[in-house]
Every structure is written in structure tokens, then in C-alpha cells.
Design a protein around this motif. Sequence first.
Motif, PDB file in Angstrom:
ATOM      1  N   LEU A 127       2.323  -8.461   1.184  1.00 26.84           N
ATOM      2  CA  LEU A 127       1.039  -8.916   1.703  1.00 26.84           C
ATOM      3  C   LEU A 127       1.245  -9.581   3.054  1.00 26.84           C
ATOM      4  O   LEU A 127       2.236 -10.271   3.278  1.00 26.84           O
ATOM      5  CB  LEU A 127       0.381  -9.906   0.741  1.00 26.84           C
ATOM      6  N   GLY A 128       0.274  -9.382   3.926  1.00 25.80           N
ATOM      7  CA  GLY A 128       0.317  -9.988   5.244  1.00 25.80           C
ATOM      8  C   GLY A 128      -0.842 -10.939   5.437  1.00 25.80           C
ATOM      9  O   GLY A 128      -1.313 -11.576   4.489  1.00 25.80           O
ATOM     10  N   HIS A 129      -1.313 -11.058   6.672  1.00 29.30           N
ATOM     11  CA  HIS A 129      -2.438 -11.936   6.965  1.00 29.30           C
ATOM     12  C   HIS A 129      -3.635 -11.582   6.107  1.00 29.30           C
ATOM     13  O   HIS A 129      -3.879 -10.424   5.790  1.00 29.30           O
ATOM     14  CB  HIS A 129      -2.829 -11.814   8.441  1.00 29.30           C
ATOM     15  N   ARG A 130      -4.366 -12.639   5.743  1.00 23.55           N
ATOM     16  CA  ARG A 130      -5.605 -12.536   4.964  1.00 23.55           C
ATOM     17  C   ARG A 130      -5.445 -11.676   3.712  1.00 23.55           C
ATOM     18  O   ARG A 130      -6.379 -11.046   3.247  1.00 23.55           O
ATOM     19  CB  ARG A 130      -6.762 -12.055   5.849  1.00 23.55           C
ATOM     20  N   SER A 131      -4.230 -11.602   3.153  1.00 23.92           N
ATOM     21  CA  SER A 131      -3.874 -10.854   1.941  1.00 23.92           C
ATOM     22  C   SER A 131      -4.004  -9.345   2.116  1.00 23.92           C
ATOM     23  O   SER A 131      -4.237  -8.616   1.146  1.00 23.92           O
ATOM     24  CB  SER A 131      -4.684 -11.322   0.720  1.00 23.92           C
ATOM     25  N   ASP A 132      -3.847  -8.852   3.339  1.00 27.12           N
ATOM     26  CA  ASP A 132      -3.791  -7.412   3.557  1.00 27.12           C
ATOM     27  C   ASP A 132      -2.566  -6.830   2.857  1.00 27.12           C
ATOM     28  O   ASP A 132      -1.475  -7.392   2.930  1.00 27.12           O
ATOM     29  CB  ASP A 132      -3.699  -7.092   5.052  1.00 27.12           C
ATOM     30  N   VAL A 133      -2.739  -5.708   2.158  1.00 27.57           N
ATOM     31  CA  VAL A 133      -1.618  -5.028   1.517  1.00 27.57           C
ATOM     32  C   VAL A 133      -0.941  -4.156   2.570  1.00 27.57           C
ATOM     33  O   VAL A 133      -1.446  -3.102   2.937  1.00 27.57           O
ATOM     34  CB  VAL A 133      -2.086  -4.177   0.320  1.00 27.57           C
ATOM     35  N   LEU A 134       0.213  -4.604   3.041  1.00 23.36           N
ATOM     36  CA  LEU A 134       0.920  -3.881   4.093  1.00 23.36           C
ATOM     37  C   LEU A 134       1.734  -2.731   3.533  1.00 23.36           C
ATOM     38  O   LEU A 134       1.957  -1.729   4.228  1.00 23.36           O
ATOM     39  CB  LEU A 134       1.834  -4.845   4.862  1.00 23.36           C
ATOM     40  N   ALA A 135       2.192  -2.859   2.309  1.00 22.71           N
ATOM     41  CA  ALA A 135       2.969  -1.786   1.672  1.00 22.71           C
ATOM     42  C   ALA A 135       3.059  -2.061   0.188  1.00 22.71           C
ATOM     43  O   ALA A 135       3.007  -3.215  -0.253  1.00 22.71           O
ATOM     44  CB  ALA A 135       4.369  -1.684   2.281  1.00 22.71           C
ATOM     45  N   SER A 136       3.201  -0.994  -0.597  1.00 20.72           N
ATOM     46  CA  SER A 136       3.383  -1.145  -2.045  1.00 20.72           C
ATOM     47  C   SER A 136       4.177   0.053  -2.539  1.00 20.72           C
ATOM     48  O   SER A 136       4.034   1.157  -2.016  1.00 20.72           O
ATOM     49  CB  SER A 136       2.031  -1.223  -2.762  1.00 20.72           C
ATOM     50  N   ASN A 137       5.009  -0.171  -3.546  1.00 25.06           N
ATOM     51  CA  ASN A 137       5.787   0.962  -4.065  1.00 25.06           C
ATOM     52  C   ASN A 137       5.011   1.667  -5.174  1.00 25.06           C
ATOM     53  O   ASN A 137       3.930   1.243  -5.593  1.00 25.06           O
ATOM     54  CB  ASN A 137       7.178   0.523  -4.512  1.00 25.06           C
ATOM     55  N   TRP A 138       5.571   2.747  -5.670  1.00 24.81           N
ATOM     56  CA  TRP A 138       4.856   3.572  -6.642  1.00 24.81           C
ATOM     57  C   TRP A 138       4.560   2.831  -7.936  1.00 24.81           C
ATOM     58  O   TRP A 138       3.538   3.073  -8.575  1.00 24.81           O
ATOM     59  CB  TRP A 138       5.633   4.856  -6.911  1.00 24.81           C
ATOM     60  N   MET A 139       5.437   1.908  -8.327  1.00 24.48           N
ATOM     61  CA  MET A 139       5.183   1.160  -9.554  1.00 24.48           C
ATOM     62  C   MET A 139       4.032   0.172  -9.379  1.00 24.48           C
ATOM     63  O   MET A 139       3.251  -0.053 -10.306  1.00 24.48           O
ATOM     64  CB  MET A 139       6.450   0.436  -9.993  1.00 24.48           C
ATOM     65  N   ALA A 140       3.922  -0.435  -8.203  1.00 20.64           N
ATOM     66  CA  ALA A 140       2.794  -1.334  -7.946  1.00 20.64           C
ATOM     67  C   ALA A 140       1.489  -0.552  -7.946  1.00 20.64           C
ATOM     68  O   ALA A 140       0.462  -1.022  -8.471  1.00 20.64           O
ATOM     69  CB  ALA A 140       2.988  -2.059  -6.619  1.00 20.64           C
TER      70      ALA A 140
END
Length: 287
Positions: A127-140
Motif C-alpha cells: 500500500l502507498g499513499h492514501r491506501s492505494d494498492v500499488l501491487a498485490s500477489n496472486w494469493m492476495a
Amino acid sequence: MSEPNRELADFLRRARAQIDPARAGLPADGRIRRVPGLRREEVALLAGVSTDYYTRLEQGRRITPTTGVVDAIARALDLDAAGRVHLGRLVGRPATGPARRSVPVQRLRPGVHQLLDSLAGLPALVLGHRSDVLASNWMANALFADFAAMPATQRNYARWMFLGEEPRTLFADWESQARAAVESLRLEVGNNPGDRAGHALVEELSSESAEFRHWWREHRVLQRTHGAKRLRHPVAGELTVEYETLTLPGDPDQTLYVYTTEPGSPSREAMSLLASWSMPGRTTRPR
């Protein structure tokens, strides 16, 4: 006369209202309390400042208390570390320099994407600024939602929590998780008052969600470092995941969340089932 600091005034009033006078160590004075929490003069007494000074501060007057006074007020209001930092920023102590007009677009290093891909069987996201999802793996993506399928402008954890279709049925403790998302966002927006995108997100969620609007007005702040989530997953069933957060070296505004389960528990079995059911894929990468 300058515009009062309404954020500071609101924060102090709400923090004061949440304090139990008996636990604060104040002697009973026989007066009937018509509102919850401490009176202004009681906060001033506990902090060692005059009632007039604290009243002006709570009214949002443009005064800058010393670091010692900020610490004393934080102790009087029983603020945690996140609350103390938030209070300091609201009063300009320590000084943070001119407010930024915007927050730069965030990008992850290739090595971070490789790290996410290597966490086989463990849900992980950044997570980055303001809870932006910057990356997630396949399990997430399998555990929570397919963030890769979301438009880049909507790939935000708080927005998904309140406006997404899955969270209210996915999280057995949705209210607790949603409140935590609000409190984290409140801290983030307070730390970056010039972030237009952050304010736009708050306006959108306030307009679309009565729960968000109500909890935002409570003015509570929280810095999530670890915790647990209880889920009712459509494939894995009921499980509890625990998470730890890691701030990425060189990128202090990016936080890695890794979710695990207790060894030998039904939750571990459920996570294994989810892993075997899910097809590994690419990590979510902003477009």
C-alpha cells in the motif's frame, strides 16, 4: 482574523470526549457531567497549562505550542503514538515545512514485484499513499479481491472496503476493519494536507457511504502495524489471517503487508486449500 484550525479543534474535542474521567485520576467534584469525557479545564489541569490557553488551542486559534506542551496534552488525552504524531502535525510541531500541493505518483522497484511473486502461498500486497494498492500477489488477489482487474484509479484499499461488493460479506469483522481503514486514511490525509487526490477520495467516500462519513467525523487516527482479520471466504470458508507490516527501505511511504495463519490451525488448512485452488499469476502493476 485568520481562519481557525478546524481540524485541530475537531481532533481535540473528540479526543477529550473519549477520556473516562475516573481513569484519568481526577477526583470527583460532585458536579453533574452533561457531556461525555473530560472538561476543558480538566485537560488543562492534567497538561499543566492554563484553561484559557487550552481553550484557545481547542478553538483552533493560530498558536503554536512548544513540544513540551504538545507532549503534555497528548498524555492528558491518552493519545497513542499515531495520535501524538497527528497532533504534532496539526499544531505545526515539529515543523513540517510548506504543505505539498500534491503527492507524487508512486512506482515500485522491480525487485519488490519479484519479492511479492516469491512469497508463494502467502498473500501479500503493498500500500502507498492514501491506501492505494500499488501491487498485490496472486494469493492476495485470491484472498481479498482481484485488484489487477480494477481500473487503476479505483485500486485503493479504503475505497474497496466501502464501495466494493465483496468486503461486507468477506470480512466477518467488517465494521472493525472498515473503521481501521478510515482511521488510517485520516492519519494519512493529516500527514499530507496538500494532497488533492487524498481529499478527493475522502469526498467520494463521504458522499457514497454513510458509515464512512460517520466514522470520518469521529476524527480518530490509527497507524496499522500488525493485526488480524476474520474472513468468510467463498472458497476457503472461515479463517483468520494475521498480518505484519514492513516499511520498504528507501521508500518510507510504501508498506508491505504479509498475511499468515497459525501453524496446524483450521485457518492454515483453509489457506492451503485456497492456494491449491488459485492459479498463480502476475502481480498487480499500476498501468
